[in-house]
Design a protein around this motif. Sequence first.
Motif, short mmCIF file in Angstrom:
data_model
loop_
_atom_site.label_atom_id
_atom_site.label_comp_id
_atom_site.label_asym_id
_atom_site.label_seq_id
_atom_site.Cartn_x
_atom_site.Cartn_y
_atom_site.Cartn_z
N ILE A 25 35.18 44.78 36.46
CA ILE A 25 35.85 43.69 37.18
C ILE A 25 37.35 43.86 36.96
N ALA A 26 38.13 43.90 38.04
CA ALA A 26 39.58 44.09 37.93
C ALA A 26 40.31 42.84 38.37
N LEU A 27 41.32 42.46 37.58
CA LEU A 27 42.20 41.36 37.96
C LEU A 27 43.43 41.92 38.66
N VAL A 28 43.72 41.41 39.84
CA VAL A 28 44.94 41.78 40.55
C VAL A 28 45.64 40.50 40.97
N GLY A 29 46.89 40.63 41.38
CA GLY A 29 47.60 39.45 41.84
C GLY A 29 49.10 39.63 41.74
N TYR A 30 49.80 38.65 42.25
CA TYR A 30 51.26 38.66 42.21
C TYR A 30 51.72 38.52 40.76
N THR A 31 52.86 39.09 40.45
CA THR A 31 53.35 38.98 39.09
C THR A 31 53.56 37.51 38.71
N ASN A 32 53.19 37.19 37.49
CA ASN A 32 53.30 35.83 36.94
C ASN A 32 52.32 34.85 37.58
N VAL B 295 33.96 44.50 41.23
CA VAL B 295 34.45 43.20 41.70
C VAL B 295 35.95 43.14 41.45
N ILE B 296 36.70 42.66 42.44
CA ILE B 296 38.14 42.47 42.30
C ILE B 296 38.43 40.98 42.39
N LEU B 297 39.12 40.47 41.38
CA LEU B 297 39.52 39.07 41.38
C LEU B 297 41.00 38.99 41.72
N HIS B 298 41.30 38.44 42.88
CA HIS B 298 42.70 38.27 43.31
C HIS B 298 43.19 36.93 42.78
N ASP C 179 32.31 48.54 49.44
CA ASP C 179 31.98 49.10 48.13
C ASP C 179 32.19 48.13 46.99
N ARG C 180 32.91 47.06 47.22
CA ARG C 180 33.21 46.12 46.14
C ARG C 180 33.40 44.72 46.71
N LEU D 149 26.17 36.48 38.45
CA LEU D 149 25.27 36.64 39.60
C LEU D 149 25.69 37.83 40.46
N LEU D 150 27.00 38.01 40.61
CA LEU D 150 27.49 39.08 41.47
C LEU D 150 27.15 40.47 40.94
#
Length: 438
Positions: A209-216, A288-291, A322-323, A372-373
């Motif tokens: 599972i990867a966390l991505v997002g805008y800085t801060n 899974v990618i968490l934005h 794929d994700r 679940l995912l």
Amino acid sequence: MTIKSVDHAPPVQHALIVHPVRSGSGQARNPQARLEEAIGLALALDLEITETVISPLRGRTPATLFGKGKVEELRLLCEVEGIDVVVVDEQLTPIQQRNLEKAWATKVIDRTGLILEIFARRARTREGKLQVELARLAYERSRLVRTWTHLERQRGGFGKTGGPGETQIELDRRGIADRIFKMKKELEEVRRTRTLHRSARQKAPYPTIALVGYTNAGKSTLFNHLTNAKVLAQDMLFATLDPTLRTVKLPGGRPAILSDTVGFISDLPHELIEAFRATLEEVQEANVILHVRDIAGIDSEAQKADVEAVLSEIGVGPGDDDRTLIEIWNKIDLVPEADLPDLEGAARRHGAMAVSAVTGQGCEALLNHLALLVDETPEIHVTLDIGAGEALAWLYRHGRITDRHDSSDGRLRVRARLDTQALGRFERLFPSAQVEAM
């Protein structure tokens, strides 16, 4: 007699922040929010902000970006306020940067140079340092001279000969080209090593599972809350540069690997996207990618668009089969309480999850949803007689109950997930239970 050494602090650098606003450009960004972001970038380099200016642009002047009148106005401001550094929150061409430095008699840094310098200061791992240095060299190559370190002076050349002129420029060009070639080879080795590590992780049945997002946006705070880690989490732009991986135990006992990645930002320098491609591979390989979004920020929608643009550039987007990509609406603790029900309703309609990484609100629901995912164990239907509490408790301990209800005949019907080994044990221990595979 003992002579004590005295540490001399670097001189305070007084900065002017200029945010150009292109008229008729249809920019989604709020000019004041963008100026605040530029201030945050400058503060990350320990600059003392003396003045800030939002400057409308009717058009881009090739030589100086700004028109003659604005250049003169800012020159007078620099002179009166004793400005040492002007930060232009826009990407400048090498010619524009040199001309503005001459006109204002100050050091001029554009948005790209500012971000690159922050990255250079914050990188800690060998991979991070290599990636940043490669990005800086690509940026410097077009400017023929190296960028600055302490803001009070310009570094020149590689120390092989003295004095300005064509000879020094050619030495700079050759030196930069040689270093780029060397660093690309080193980075390829780092990528091979990372690929081996990733392959080793894939042999273990752990989803990623990867966390991505805008800085801060609060990625590191959320990462710490979910994994009980102690990653640096501050109200600061680019607090995290080097990716961090930890194991998180999901409800039901199944572990997963969670990665905290570098934050994105609007107008992210292309050099950094290329240089950090190895780091962003963690995102490309995730199940899974968490934005993570700062849903309380006034520029949340524009920041979302910036993140999606970078994800698209590395081949990750809404059409990616794929994700799974989920939006996490973070910082709901900063939303007025009266507005919270509407916000949570909007999150459900958009398939997002509203959380507060600071208070933990919504984080348990997030973990349950992730479980679940990523759960690949087969799902079964179990019918239990009245009084079969022991069997139900066993299912809760060794599997995952996804649904349960009482049927009209008085028996309990349960939908659960059990791996093959656990299912065999359940059927041996409770032969009266009726089990149907889905």
